[in-house]
Each structure stands twice: as C-alpha cells, then as structure tokens.
Design an enzyme around this catalytic site. Sequence first.
Site, PDB file in Angstrom:
ATOM      1  N   ASP A 159       0.841  -1.202   0.000  1.00  0.00           N
ATOM      2  CA  ASP A 159       0.000   0.000   0.000  1.00  0.00           C
ATOM      3  C   ASP A 159       0.876   1.252   0.000  1.00  0.00           C
ATOM      4  OD1 ASP A 159      -2.410  -1.655   0.395  1.00  0.00           O
ATOM      5  OD2 ASP A 159      -1.456  -2.087   2.305  1.00  0.00           O
ATOM      6  N   HIS A 187      -4.582  -3.583   6.477  1.00  0.00           N
ATOM      7  CA  HIS A 187      -4.374  -3.820   5.044  1.00  0.00           C
ATOM      8  C   HIS A 187      -5.720  -4.255   4.460  1.00  0.00           C
ATOM      9  CE1 HIS A 187      -2.923  -5.133   1.208  1.00  0.00           C
ATOM     10  NE2 HIS A 187      -3.416  -6.327   1.424  1.00  0.00           N
TER      11      HIS A 187
END
Length: 333
Positions: A159, A187
């Site tokens: 990410d 996440h």
Amino acid sequence: MAEPIRVVVTGAAGQIAYSLLYQLAKGDVFGDQQPLSLHLLDIEPMMGVLNGVVMELQDCALPLLREVIPTADPAVAFKDVDAAFLVGAMPRKEGMERKDLLAANVKIFKAQGQAIDQHAKKTVKVLVVGNPANTNALICSKYAPSIPPANFSAMTRLDQNRAQAQIANRLGVPVNNVSKITIWGNHSSTQFPDVANATVITANGETKSVNDAINDQAWLTGDFISTVQKRGAAVIAARKLSSAMSAAKAAADHMKDWWNGTPAESWVSMAVFSDGSYNTPVGVMYSFPVRCSKGQWEIVQGLTIDEFARGKLDVTSKELIEEREEALAVCQD
Ligand code: NAD
C-alpha cells in the site's frame, strides 16, 4: 562469507512466492554477502508444483542459495528459521463470505504460530502477507508465546509503495524522490494512506511537502486515497489474478528494511502491535510509520493527526477490533 541463514516462505507454490523466491535467493533482501537455505512450505496437493519451483531455483544457478527444502510439514519448514514470510493462505472462493475466509485463514495462522513457537529460532522475524494479514499476524503471535511479539509484523508496504508511486507519477519524478508517506491501520479498504508529513524532491530539485507540490487537496483527500485503497481490486479486475509481482517486491522491501534498518530521516509503514500510540487500540496489529535499526522497529512519534486523519484512523481501528474479536472466537472453537 557469513554462515547461511534459514528463511522460510509459506505458500511457496503460489504466485507471490514465485516472484519472491528469486529476490531472496539472489540477495535482494539479506544482502549479496549472505548465503541462505530456503525452506519452502505448501500443502500436500501442491508438492508436484513445488517440485517445479525447486527445479527452477536450481536452474537459476544463484551462488548465495546453498540449500532448498520443499515440504508440507510445518515442523520441517520452521526448523531453526531466522526469517519467515507467511504468504500461504486460502484464497477467497466464489460465494465465500469475508467471515468464512477469516475463519479458514485464522486457523492456518494459529497452527503456524504453534509450529513457529516450537521449531523456529527465538529471534525469528515473521512477516505475514496472507490475508487478512494484520489479524493473521496477531493470531500467529498469540500462539507463539516464546517469541517476542515485536518479532511479528504484517505487510502494508504494498500500500505504501502504491501510494508513493501515485504521488511520484502525478509529479513526474522518480518514486524514490517521495518519502514519509504513511499507511495507517488495516491492510484492507479501510486503510488510510496519509501524505500529511510526506516530502518530495521536485523535478527542479527543490524539497517540498507533498501537499504543496501537488497543490490539490480535493485529489489528495479523494481520488488519491480511494485509488490506493482499491488498487488491489483494480489489479484483480485487469489481470484476473491478484497482485503478485508487486506484492513480492513489497515483502522483500519490508523485510530488507526491518533486517538492515531505515534511513534516519525517513520511515516506512509496517503493521505491528499497537502500544496505543496515536490513540489506536492497544494489542491490534496496526500499520504505523516506523523506523528500523539493528533489527528492531520503533513507531515514529509526534506526528500531527488532524480531524480528517483522526476519523480515518478510527474507522480502520474499529475494523481491526472487530476482526480480532472474530478471530479469537474462531480460535476458541
Ligand atoms: P496463491 O493462491 O497463488 O498461493 C497461495 C499458496 O498458499 C498456494 O500454493 C496454497 O496451496 C498455499 N497454501 C494454502 N494453505 C496453506 C497452508 N496451510 N500452508 C502452506 N501453504 C498454504 O496466492 P498468492 O497470490 O500467492 O497470495 C497469497 C496471499 O497473499 C493471499 O492471502 C493474498 O490475499 C495475500 N496478499 C496480501 C497482500 C498484502 O499486501 N498484504 C498483497 C497481495 C496478496
């Protein structure tokens, strides 16, 4: 040359491992002077495929790779390992509820935690990639009480890399000109990619805040965030398979920085046990800005959290608390 270290990769016959193993074996993570033994764990029905991966590793003719141990037995896989990449997990099948997926995977990470507790070195560093990564890492640590909780982390580096690439692309600069982006929380689509403290070396060589360089708050608080949050789904829609090359690169980046350290003036994002920093819930695996040195991570303190960020941090906190409750209930069954 140093003594070889032992590194285990689970889900070793899968697609992320296929990219990750090469990076490990050629020295991208532990260095070009560090020989290693690779332990490859997958489930029994995948042993034929795994054998093909072993042949390919051999055929790469990599000087640092001293030994490859393919196995379906966690006791063999985790024996004396120095580092563990827990990639293997059950993929979401059609019609499967998120809850069912969590239940199936939590059981895998409970069993692997127990195996790590019994067989790994007490100094092992464990990186969980398999989803739901934060909660799997929490469960894995809970069932490995003889290993310090700080030795477990979950991956939000993909990410971070995605966010960094979006900013660099928009400003037309190389990706390493952008630093201090933070991924907060889970996440999942509740994660918060935050550029409030991020800086960039612009095309004309000036160092600026990302906020000033981009100069478009609507984009930074809107499309930028949702693009990063939904990038995994966008890759699946295009490739008909989930992110693998980029996930493997991120796993390598994460372990490399944890093992070797981060530059003093910058930081990276890792999901680690929350100590309550930034008013996050103690004891969940929460992605924070961290600095690493001598194999230890430390949460970067003192960053300003404005009202917008506070709301985002709280949403992802709530999701992590719910996941933890569900996972603990599954473990007691
Ligand atoms: P994949 O399906 O190609 O491979 C997974 C492998 O794990 C398979 O070979 C499977 O047999 C194996 N496996 C299943 N149960 C196992 C067990 N109990 N022990 C050992 N191996 C086992 O999947 P992939 O694309 O490599 O993705 C792996 C995981 O990583 C998935 O959970 C995916 O959602 C996750 N992922 C996480 C991130 C992240 O940023 N944290 C990014 C991408 C993917």
